[in-house]
Design an enzyme around this catalytic site. Structure first.
Site: not given
Length: 244
Positions: A18, A66
C-alpha cells in the site's frame, strides 16, 4: 541491517503493498509513477525472500474493489502487471520460484490471463519459494464461493462433515499454509478484505512507510519484528516454555 535467524523466519509471508499513489502524489508525480516504483520494490522483495529461505510469499497486487478506480488507472495497472509477470518469469526460473495466482481471474483481461497462464506453466515444476499474486481478489468473495462449493459437495454426498479443514479445502488457498506474518505498508491499520479466513492467527505489522520506500532494510526490520513475537495460538507463555 538487522540480523535474521533463518529458523525463526515466517514460513508464509503475506504483504499488502500500500502507498504507491500517495508516494507519487507527495512528489507531485502521476500515480502510475508510484506504481512503477512499487513494481521495482516487489521484485526486490521476491528476490530477497527467496534468498532468505521463506517458503511462501503472497502479494496483494489487485483487489476485487480496485476495479472501481478510474478506468485509465486500471488499464495502466493491467499493463504494468503484464510487464511485471513477463519480466519476473525468467528470474523465477533462475531462482526455482513457483508462480501462483489467487482471485477471480475471470475479471482479468484476456492478454493478462494469457501471460499468467504462460508463467504458471513455465514455473510449475519449480520446487523453491511459492510466489502468489492475489489478483482481483476479495476475502469475503472467496468465503462465499467456498461456502457454495462446500454446500454443493455435501449435497452431492462428495464430502462428509462440516469442519474447518473441509471448509478450508474449498478456499483458493487450499494448497497454501496460512500466513504467519502480514505486513501492510503506508501506516494504514486494516486488512482490506485480504485473506480474511487465513489471517485468524497471523502476526500483523503496519510500518509507517509507503511501499515504494520499503527497501531491503525495511524488509529485514519487519522480519526482525516477527522474530521477536511469541506465537501462542491460545496457549500461555508457560505452556510454550514447558513444551520446549
Amino acid at each position: 541491517m538487522h540480523k535474521l535467524h533463518r529458523e525463526k523466519l515466517p514460513r508464509h509471508l503475506a504483504i499488502i503493498m500500500d502507498g504507491n499513489g500517495r508516494w507519487a502524489q507527495q512528489r507531485l508525480l502521476r500515480r502510475i509513477v508510484g506504481h512503477r516504483k512499487g513494481v521495482e520494490v516487489a521484485s526486490m522483495v521476491v528476490d530477497e525472500c527467496s534468498k532468505q529461505g521463506i517458503a511462501y510469499l503472497t502479494l496483494f497486487a489487485f483487489s476485487a474493489e480496485n476495479w472501481l478506480r478510474p478506468k485509465t488507472e486500471v488499464k495502466a495497472l493491467m499493463e504494468l502487471l503484464k510487464k511485471y509477470i513477463k519480466a519476473e518469469t525468467p528470474k523465477m526460473m533462475q531462482n526455482n520460484i513457483r508462480f501462483n495466482v489467487i482471485g477471480n481471474r475471470d475479471d482479468l483481461p484476456e492478454d493478462v490471463n494469457r501471460v499468467v497462464d504462460e508463467s504458471l506453466a513455465r514455473t510449475s515444476a519449480n520446487t523453491g519459494m511459492v510466489l502468489t499474486l492475489a489478483l482481483s481478489y476479495g476475502g469475503r468473495q472467496e468465503i462465499v464461493r467456498a461456502a457454495r462449493l462446500m454446500a454443493a459437495d455435501i449435497a452431492a454426498d462428495n464430502s462428509m462433515g462440516d469442519d474447518e479443514a473441509l471448509f478450508a479445502s474449498h478456499l483458493c488457498t487450499a494448497d497454501l499454509p496460512d500466513p504467519d506474518f502480514l505486513v501492510r505498508t503506508s501506516g494504514e491499520m486494516r486488512i482490506s478484505n485480504f485473506l480474511l479466513w487465513q489471517l485468524a492467527y497471523t502476526e500483523l505489522y503496519f510500518p509507517d512507510v509507503n511501499w515504494p520506500d520499503f527497501d531491503k532494510e525495511q524488509l529485514h526490520k519487519a522480519l526482525n519484528v516477527y522474530q521477536s513475537r511469541e506465537r501462542r495460538f491460545g496457549r500461555t507463555s508457560g505452556q510454550l516454555q514447558n513444551r520446549n
